[in-house]
Enzyme design. Structure first.
Site, PDB file in Angstrom:
ATOM      1  N   ASN A  45       0.831  -1.199   0.000  1.00 56.16           N
ATOM      2  CA  ASN A  45       0.000   0.000   0.000  1.00 56.16           C
ATOM      3  C   ASN A  45       0.867   1.250   0.000  1.00 56.16           C
ATOM      4  O   ASN A  45       1.998   1.262   0.486  1.00 56.16           O
ATOM      5  CB  ASN A  45      -1.007  -0.008   1.154  1.00 56.16           C
ATOM      6  CG  ASN A  45      -0.397  -0.099   2.541  1.00 56.16           C
ATOM      7  OD1 ASN A  45       0.655  -0.704   2.747  1.00 56.16           O
ATOM      8  ND2 ASN A  45      -1.075   0.496   3.512  1.00 56.16           N
ATOM      9  N   GLU A  47       0.049   5.256   0.797  1.00 60.44           N
ATOM     10  CA  GLU A  47      -0.960   6.201   1.248  1.00 60.44           C
ATOM     11  C   GLU A  47      -0.711   7.608   0.718  1.00 60.44           C
ATOM     12  O   GLU A  47       0.374   7.939   0.242  1.00 60.44           O
ATOM     13  CB  GLU A  47      -1.006   6.224   2.777  1.00 60.44           C
ATOM     14  CG  GLU A  47      -1.478   4.912   3.354  1.00 60.44           C
ATOM     15  CD  GLU A  47      -1.551   4.908   4.858  1.00 60.44           C
ATOM     16  OE1 GLU A  47      -2.126   3.943   5.382  1.00 60.44           O
ATOM     17  OE2 GLU A  47      -1.042   5.828   5.526  1.00 60.44           O
ATOM     18  N   CYS A  56      -4.032   0.647  -2.579  1.00 62.01           N
ATOM     19  CA  CYS A  56      -3.949  -0.586  -1.796  1.00 62.01           C
ATOM     20  C   CYS A  56      -2.822  -1.464  -2.337  1.00 62.01           C
ATOM     21  O   CYS A  56      -2.386  -1.311  -3.483  1.00 62.01           O
ATOM     22  CB  CYS A  56      -5.268  -1.338  -1.869  1.00 62.01           C
ATOM     23  SG  CYS A  56      -6.682  -0.441  -1.206  1.00 62.01           S
ATOM     24  N   GLU A  58      -3.013  -4.493  -3.244  1.00 70.99           N
ATOM     25  CA  GLU A  58      -3.485  -5.280  -4.393  1.00 70.99           C
ATOM     26  C   GLU A  58      -3.428  -4.461  -5.676  1.00 70.99           C
ATOM     27  O   GLU A  58      -3.128  -5.002  -6.743  1.00 70.99           O
ATOM     28  CB  GLU A  58      -4.927  -5.765  -4.147  1.00 70.99           C
ATOM     29  CG  GLU A  58      -5.079  -6.623  -2.910  1.00 70.99           C
ATOM     30  CD  GLU A  58      -5.397  -5.846  -1.644  1.00 70.99           C
ATOM     31  OE1 GLU A  58      -5.993  -6.445  -0.738  1.00 70.99           O
ATOM     32  OE2 GLU A  58      -5.052  -4.644  -1.542  1.00 70.99           O
ATOM     33  N   CYS A  96     -10.485  -3.633  -4.719  1.00 72.13           N
ATOM     34  CA  CYS A  96      -9.374  -4.542  -4.998  1.00 72.13           C
ATOM     35  C   CYS A  96      -9.871  -5.910  -5.452  1.00 72.13           C
ATOM     36  O   CYS A  96      -9.248  -6.557  -6.280  1.00 72.13           O
ATOM     37  CB  CYS A  96      -8.467  -4.663  -3.790  1.00 72.13           C
ATOM     38  SG  CYS A  96      -7.501  -3.154  -3.549  1.00 72.13           S
TER      39      CYS A  96
END
Length: 131
Positions: A45, A47, A56, A58, A96
């Site tokens: 991830n 941010e 994310c 994924e 995701c």
């Protein structure tokens, strides 16, 4: 098709959490997947201060799948492990799950569970042909 070594996928995903940029939530997430050719693809991830622009793990993994060339070679994902910094499995969010569907189909295993169970009655690319 390669065998799925879940222990190795979870270990790789856990190591990948160290690459996470998560200063706001302090919740690093790592993901590791294996393609039909046996290649391991990772993601973490990343941010953003506006939260909504956060990526994310994924999403990062699917992006790496594309840039690695595996997608274009017809080697979609077979299995994905998604974990927190302690190696505990994390459930993918809805967005995701949809991204993973495109990358591996309903038969993709996510933390040892079929994606079709995580995203029942999903909207698939072939649904666009029914217009």
């Amino acid at each position: 098709m390669p065998d799925i070594n879940w222990q190795e996928l979870y270990k790789t995903a856990t190591e990948t959490t160290k690459l996470s940029y998560s200063p706001y939530s302090n919740f690093p997430v790592g993901a590791a997947g294996i393609t039909k050719s046996g290649k391991i693809v990772i993601g973490c991830n990343f941010e953003n201060a506006s939260y909504g622009l956060t990526l994310c793990a994924e999403c990062s993994l699917v992006s790496n799948l594309h840039t690695s060339g595996e997608w274009n070679e017809g080697n979609p994902l077979m299995a994905v492990a998604v974990v927190d910094k302690n190696g505990d499995p994390c459930a993918p969010c809805g967005r995701c799950r949809q991204l993973l569907l495109e990358a591996g189909g309903t038969g993709l295993l996510v933390n040892e569970v079929l994606l079709d169970e995580l995203l029942p009655n999903s909207f698939k690319p072939e649904d666009l042909n029914n217009q």
